[in-house]
Design a protein around this motif. Structure first.
Motif, PDB file in Angstrom:
ATOM      1  N   GLU A 230       0.852  -1.205   0.000  1.00 15.92           N
ATOM      2  CA  GLU A 230       0.000   0.000   0.000  1.00 15.92           C
ATOM      3  C   GLU A 230       0.881   1.246   0.000  1.00 15.92           C
ATOM      4  OE1 GLU A 230      -2.984   0.297   3.084  1.00 15.92           O
ATOM      5  OE2 GLU A 230      -3.193  -1.875   3.160  1.00 15.92           O
ATOM      6  N   SER A 231       1.891   1.218   0.877  1.00 17.77           N
ATOM      7  CA  SER A 231       2.817   2.332   0.997  1.00 17.77           C
ATOM      8  C   SER A 231       3.530   2.578  -0.332  1.00 17.77           C
ATOM      9  CB  SER A 231       3.829   2.007   2.100  1.00 17.77           C
ATOM     10  OG  SER A 231       4.824   2.976   2.205  1.00 17.77           O
ATOM     11  N   ALA A 232       3.954   1.503  -0.982  1.00 19.60           N
ATOM     12  CA  ALA A 232       4.708   1.618  -2.223  1.00 19.60           C
ATOM     13  C   ALA A 232       3.837   2.207  -3.333  1.00 19.60           C
ATOM     14  CB  ALA A 232       5.275   0.258  -2.627  1.00 19.60           C
ATOM     15  N   SER A 233       2.570   1.794  -3.407  1.00 11.83           N
ATOM     16  CA  SER A 233       1.674   2.345  -4.430  1.00 11.83           C
ATOM     17  C   SER A 233       1.492   3.844  -4.222  1.00 11.83           C
ATOM     18  CB  SER A 233       0.296   1.668  -4.375  1.00 11.83           C
ATOM     19  OG  SER A 233       0.426   0.278  -4.493  1.00 11.83           O
ATOM     20  N   ARG A 234       1.253   4.232  -2.966  1.00 10.34           N
ATOM     21  CA  ARG A 234       1.070   5.655  -2.685  1.00 10.34           C
ATOM     22  C   ARG A 234       2.342   6.437  -2.992  1.00 10.34           C
ATOM     23  NH1 ARG A 234      -1.481   4.268   2.104  1.00 10.34           N
ATOM     24  NH2 ARG A 234       0.347   4.905   3.271  1.00 10.34           N
ATOM     25  N   TRP A 235       3.483   5.773  -2.781  1.00  5.56           N
ATOM     26  CA  TRP A 235       4.783   6.399  -3.005  1.00  5.56           C
ATOM     27  C   TRP A 235       4.998   6.664  -4.496  1.00  5.56           C
ATOM     28  CZ3 TRP A 235       9.553   3.728  -4.636  1.00  5.56           C
ATOM     29  CH2 TRP A 235      10.715   4.464  -4.383  1.00  5.56           C
ATOM     30  N   VAL A 236       4.660   5.700  -5.323  1.00  7.89           N
ATOM     31  CA  VAL A 236       4.784   5.878  -6.774  1.00  7.89           C
ATOM     32  C   VAL A 236       3.907   7.045  -7.224  1.00  7.89           C
ATOM     33  CG1 VAL A 236       4.375   4.817  -9.033  1.00  7.89           C
ATOM     34  CG2 VAL A 236       5.313   3.419  -7.177  1.00  7.89           C
ATOM     35  N   HIS A 238       2.715   9.526  -5.473  1.00  6.38           N
ATOM     36  CA  HIS A 238       3.247  10.783  -4.935  1.00  6.38           C
ATOM     37  C   HIS A 238       4.335  11.357  -5.845  1.00  6.38           C
ATOM     38  CE1 HIS A 238       4.962  13.565  -1.872  1.00  6.38           C
ATOM     39  NE2 HIS A 238       6.130  13.136  -2.319  1.00  6.38           N
ATOM     40  N   HIS A 239       5.279  10.516  -6.243  1.00  5.51           N
ATOM     41  CA  HIS A 239       6.396  11.028  -7.046  1.00  5.51           C
ATOM     42  C   HIS A 239       5.975  11.320  -8.483  1.00  5.51           C
ATOM     43  CE1 HIS A 239       9.457  11.123  -4.032  1.00  5.51           C
ATOM     44  NE2 HIS A 239       9.219   9.879  -3.672  1.00  5.51           N
ATOM     45  N   LEU A 240       4.963  10.608  -8.995  1.00  2.00           N
ATOM     46  CA  LEU A 240       4.433  10.966 -10.321  1.00  2.00           C
ATOM     47  C   LEU A 240       3.810  12.357 -10.249  1.00  2.00           C
ATOM     48  CD1 LEU A 240       2.806   7.618 -11.585  1.00  2.00           C
ATOM     49  CD2 LEU A 240       4.917   8.690 -12.385  1.00  2.00           C
ATOM     50  N   GLU A 242       4.580  14.762  -8.140  1.00  2.00           N
ATOM     51  CA  GLU A 242       5.699  15.709  -8.029  1.00  2.00           C
ATOM     52  C   GLU A 242       6.273  16.013  -9.417  1.00  2.00           C
ATOM     53  OE1 GLU A 242       8.088  16.510  -4.946  1.00  2.00           O
ATOM     54  OE2 GLU A 242       5.979  16.797  -4.368  1.00  2.00           O
ATOM     55  N   GLY A 243       6.336  14.988 -10.239  1.00  2.00           N
ATOM     56  CA  GLY A 243       6.907  15.124 -11.578  1.00  2.00           C
ATOM     57  C   GLY A 243       6.015  15.927 -12.523  1.00  2.00           C
ATOM     58  N   MET A 244       4.731  16.102 -12.127  1.00  2.34           N
ATOM     59  CA  MET A 244       3.794  16.853 -12.952  1.00  2.34           C
ATOM     60  C   MET A 244       3.775  18.325 -12.582  1.00  2.34           C
ATOM     61  SD  MET A 244       0.721  14.008 -12.962  1.00  2.34           S
ATOM     62  CE  MET A 244      -0.464  15.255 -12.584  1.00  2.34           C
ATOM     63  N   GLY A 254      -1.524  13.661 -17.211  1.00  5.47           N
ATOM     64  CA  GLY A 254      -2.035  12.996 -16.010  1.00  5.47           C
ATOM     65  C   GLY A 254      -3.549  12.940 -16.005  1.00  5.47           C
ATOM     66  N   PHE A 261      -5.132   5.197 -14.131  1.00  6.94           N
ATOM     67  CA  PHE A 261      -4.943   5.197 -12.678  1.00  6.94           C
ATOM     68  C   PHE A 261      -6.126   4.513 -11.992  1.00  6.94           C
ATOM     69  CE2 PHE A 261      -1.873   8.586 -13.654  1.00  6.94           C
ATOM     70  CZ  PHE A 261      -0.807   8.139 -12.891  1.00  6.94           C
TER      71      PHE A 261
END
Lengths: 327, 327
Positions: A230-236, A238-240, A242-244, A254, A261
């Motif tokens: 769960e943490s890893a999915s939210r982490w991905v 989050h950084h996507l 940030e990249g936008m 997006g 998504f």
């Protein structure tokens, strides 16, 4: 009835399940509260059986202590209905710890099962897989993992149609001798276990994308992995995001990608499967997520139905008796 | 020199590091091969010192066995340069197991350190975090985890500028009494450890997004988690792609979003940090990914430089001597 949206999500989910031919369904909880919710939803009296339970186990209560003190907690009452053959399966969105403890206490273990385990199915990149044990146990011995391998194999075969699932043991390398004492000894035992397709050690990087369908681990590692995903999915995500930021064209991308998504959230969402069975107890006990909505509750009820119809418990007993180890 | 792209990536990375003021740098490997590569890249003789190492440890070799048999393996030769004060730090993209074994064997442990550990830094959603131990140990005792907490705290403070990092113990619930024997006892020890900001148990779902900066776990759990995060990222991307299939507008969105995916890959990529130190040995030993490119090698060399400049080892020794437990 427990869960974040109880009893609304539970009752709506039960209504949908009933419509699709799953039932009869018994609602276990505070009679007043349940009747009030049925009335609010204009569900005619008699649609469901209602069994009163005076108490509930809170999510932050110690499960064993709560069960000792609260004989009339809804989870205990519901489990005793299964024990007394008044119900064939139990579904709960309440405290997982309380459900595991209540199921083991009231239903008991199937012959040959040393330790019941939670089997969580997930859509891997190569098809359905299952992680077992996802947290029924805090600590395990090597022989427990043999039972997990057998139960996970039968679950994946009979519920998800994976004919000859590859069983992998989660470790820190692919070599049989690499890992902690638990997995090194479990590897030795699994090599001699009949009725499973053991492929050896699997590293963390192979969990979702690798060479095994049944991922066997102790309940501590399984629970940490499951929750970490769960943490890893939210982490991905989050950084996507940030990249936008500050890039209008990328942000537009997006927006256009939203359906993808949504697709990801749907496959990754445990509610699409509805629930995870606690395998190895005499009876069917389905653990649904605390945040289950009506659809998730309906899917959990459907999962319960399939486990009963496919006689998964009888198959577990028969397979574990193949082994010389049996109790 | 080991690694998938050795020695090209190593030599190009070393050249870039040298240009940015990190050096002098010693290249350890087959002299012929190294000289050939230097010539091919038109790097003038004398730019680097070269130390000959006749052998290499293969990625699939047993580290301890290989080190016993191959006294002249490049990892052993390089580690002895650090031991003999001919180099202040060691960077390798070769077998992690061999580097850990060689570092512990030739450099020895810092005073007060029971077990060296690999500290992997990651960009969490709330800033930099570190996972320790990421796999130097296959099995740990509770007291080992105290050392990990102290070393992780100092690493995050002095290398990533997190002043008072919150230390969390990875477990299956937030209660002090929940978990396996290892973490329950480690929790008790950590509560009494001076010089750290211990915040208690952290569940898997809090690893990347939660209430702790230093995530302490035994090397088995840490290694499974670290490698699983690669699997989880690929899994998210796989299902996003599935969600785009056959939908031109969504696919266009995916194309426009490419910079965001690149951003994610860059932050998630271990090469942006360059390497993970094996903390707790007398000397600086940086583990770089086997797939490191020149940029990753340069960053790993920069990381080595910073650990030396910041005197992280002296700080570890001083802090561990605060404890009564010391060896």
């Amino acid at each position: 009835m427990g869960g974040d949206d109880a009893p609304g999500a539970q009752i709506e989910g039960a209504r949908r399940a009933l419509r699709s031919g799953i039932g009869p369904i018994i609602l276990v909880g505070q009679t007043d509260e349940v009747s009030g919710e049925l009335e609010r939803r204009r569900i005619p009296p008699g649609t469901f059986d209602i069994v009163h339970a005076a108490e509930t186990v809170a999510m932050d209560e110690s499960p064993t202590y709560a069960l000792k003190r609260k004989r009339e907690a809804s989870i205990a009452v519901a489990t005793r209905l299964v024990r007394d053959a008044k119900a064939c399966a139990l579904v709960s969105c309440g405290s997982t710890g309380a459900q595991v403890a209540s199921s083991i206490l009231h239903l008991g273990r199937l012959p040959g099962v040393e330790r019941p385990a939670i089997a969580v199915a997930f859509p891997g990149t190569q098809g359905w897989g299952v992680l077992i044990d996802a947290g029924a146990n805090a600590q395990n011995r090597p022989s427990h993992l043999v039972g997990f391998a057998v139960m996970g194999t039968l679950y994946l075969r009979h519920i998800f149609g994976v004919e000859n699932p590859r069983v992998g043991l989660v470790s820190i390398g692919e070599e049989a001798a690499k890992g902690n004492e638990l997995v090194v000894e479990a590897h030795r035992l699994l090599e001699g276990t009949p009725g499973i397709n053991f492929v050896g050690m699997v590293e963390g990087r192979g969990v979702y994308t690798g060479g095994a369908d049944v991922l066997v681990c102790d309940g501590f590692v399984g629970n940490v992995l499951l929750k970490f995903s769960e943490s890893a999915s939210r982490w991905v995500v989050h950084h996507l995001r940030e990249g936008m930021r500050g890039r209008p064209l990328v942000t537009l991308g997006g927006l256009l990608m939203k359906p993808a998504f949504r697709h990801f959230r749907r496959v990754a969402d445990p509610s699409s499967i509805g629930g995870a069975p606690l395998l190895g107890v005499k009876g069917t006990s389905i653990i649904a997520h605390g945040s289950s909505d009506a659809e998730a509750v309906m899917n959990a009820l459907a999962m319960a139905r399939r486990l009963v119809d496919e006689k998964v418990n009888e198959k577990i007993t028969a397979n574990l008796q193949l082994e010389t180890r049996g109790e």
